[in-house]
Design an enzyme around this catalytic site. Structure first.
Site, short mmCIF file in Angstrom:
data_model
loop_
_atom_site.label_atom_id
_atom_site.label_comp_id
_atom_site.label_asym_id
_atom_site.label_seq_id
_atom_site.Cartn_x
_atom_site.Cartn_y
_atom_site.Cartn_z
CB SER A 62 -13.38 1.77 29.36
OG SER A 62 -12.25 1.19 28.49
N GLY A 117 -13.85 -2.33 34.13
CA GLY A 117 -13.61 -3.20 35.27
C GLY A 117 -12.47 -2.92 36.36
CB CYS A 175 -6.57 2.90 30.09
SG CYS A 175 -7.88 3.30 31.39
CG MET A 176 -7.67 -3.39 31.83
SD MET A 176 -7.99 -4.05 33.25
CE MET A 176 -9.80 -3.66 33.51
CD GLN A 187 -6.03 0.35 35.70
OE1 GLN A 187 -7.01 -0.56 35.54
NE2 GLN A 187 -6.70 1.66 35.76
CG ASN A 211 -13.81 5.53 31.07
OD1 ASN A 211 -14.28 5.37 32.15
ND2 ASN A 211 -14.16 4.62 30.09
CE1 TYR A 230 -11.67 -1.28 41.17
CE2 TYR A 230 -12.30 -0.80 39.04
CZ TYR A 230 -12.42 -1.22 40.25
OH TYR A 230 -13.66 -1.92 40.83
CG HIS A 233 -8.67 6.54 27.18
ND1 HIS A 233 -8.88 5.37 26.62
CD2 HIS A 233 -8.97 6.54 28.35
CE1 HIS A 233 -9.25 4.54 27.17
NE2 HIS A 233 -9.32 5.18 28.63
CD GLU A 266 -7.34 6.16 23.14
OE1 GLU A 266 -8.59 5.76 23.97
OE2 GLU A 266 -6.29 6.09 23.67
#
Length: 360
Positions: A51, A226, A251-252, A255, A293, A296, A334, A336
């Site tokens: 990430s 990103g 996370c990503m 989103q 982490n 966005y 996260h 984990e």
């Protein structure tokens, strides 16, 4: 011990002096988006997290590298961060687990760094002005300044294509079947998925039909680097999965799942990076300390068919939701962890329960 002078310059012209550590990049300069991370330990896990692709990581804790490095702590086989900034790199490491120093680890993976930097001043600057592009290295100050002026941030860039696996692979595990879409997956996620399911990891560009052909009990959308808005192919694919198989986004992945459900994303001023962010689970009213982490965040306006479940207690941003119309679970942080804290491991049990309910 001889040192090589180096300089860090931000795109706004701010200059920070230090000494070169780690690998020596071609041309003597590294560029990326400069962010700060507040962990007290776990520097290797941070630097090897996919990430961080495209980002130069500044550690706010002053003493880094004191326990060395160990292969078991790598979150990916090929770290993608653009560099590291520290106040004090330990000259000696001490741990029964250590296989090498942190500097040896940096050199082995081709990661450049700069030490001796006033990281408190740098962190204050980033808090005031936000994560900004920058450059550092041993080239002349004029060359570093020129590189900083041309450095790029992570906006409008799909970095998942840089870190995703090139082909599917399978990991043995528990009684269920999970397909993990790799947007930049961490090894720590596997450590929590495998006890509950066998895992088939697929590239980020896999279609919904190809995923469903694997007959999964659930789909995990992984973390990744990103701008989620730049991963334009993902929301439509995820929308095809919803209602047909339980989906867990981290996370990503959270989103992208939220985007598929009608939400949008926006960039935080300086992001959430660290292992000490308080989050409230509004389903239980419990507070957990979390590993985060992300640059966005999800704007839940427009999101359909969900209950908002988790909120960041520092800035009230959205940290999680659960589907009311479809089997879906999204978590911004996260669960984990890797290396910790471990307050959020229960979310993998929620995912397992969601898969079991779908099966009955």
């Amino acid at each position: 011990m001889s040192v090589t002078e180096a300089a860090l310059v931000l795109s706004d012209g701010s200059l920070f002096e230090g000494e070169a550590i780690g690998a020596r990049p071609e041309g003597g300069v590294s560029t990326g988006e400069v962010v700060f991370n507040t962990v007290l330990a776990g520097y290797q896990e941070v630097l090897s997290d996919p990430s961080y692709a495209g980002q130069i990581v500044t550690f706010t804790y002053p003493h880094i590298g004191n326990y060395g490095s160990a292969g078991a702590d790598d979150e990916s086989p090929t770290p993608r961060c653009a560099g590291v900034v520290v106040r004090d790199l330990a000259r000696r490491h001490s741990s029964w687990r250590a296989e090498a120093s942190l500097e040896d680890w940096l050199k082995r993976h081709g990661i450049a760094g700069i030490a001796g930097v006033d990281t408190r001043r740098l962190t204050r600057h980033l808090r005031n002005h936000g994560a900004v592009p920058g450059a550092f290295g041993t080239a002349s100050e004029a060359e570093v300044r020129a590189a900083a002026a041309g450095a790029l941030g992570t906006d409008d860039t799909d970095l998942t294509r840089v870190v995703t696996t090139s082909k599917p692979y399978v990991l043995a595990g528990g009684p269920r079947r999970v397909v993990a879409v790799d947007y930049g997956i961490k090894r720590s996620l596997f450590a929590h998925l495998q006890p509950i399911a066998g895992v088939t990891v697929v590239p980020a560009g896999f279609s919904a039909d190809d995923i469903l052909a694997l007959e999964p009990d659930g789909v995990l959308l992984s973390n990744g680097p990103g701008d989620p808005a730049a991963v334009t192919h993902a929301p439509a694919m995820i929308a095809e999965l919803l209602g047909r198989v339980p989906v867990f986004g981290v996370c990503m992945g959270h989103q992208l799942l939220a985007t598929a459900l009608g939400a949008s994303t926006y960039k935080l001023p300086f992001g959430h990076h660290g292992g000490n962010h308080p989050v409230q689970d509004q389903l239980t009213n419990s507070i957990e300390i979390t590993s985060q982490n992300h640059n966005y965040c999800v704007n839940p306006k427009g999101i359909q068919g969900v209950e908002l479940t988790h909120v960041n207690l520092n800035d009230q941003t959205l940290e999680g939701f659960i589907g009311t119309d479809v089997a879906a679970l999204g978590i911004q942080y996260h669960p984990e962890a890797g290396p910790g804290p471990h307050d959020s491991h229960y979310l993998f049990d929620r995912f397992a329960e969601m898969m079991d309910r779908k099966a009955t």
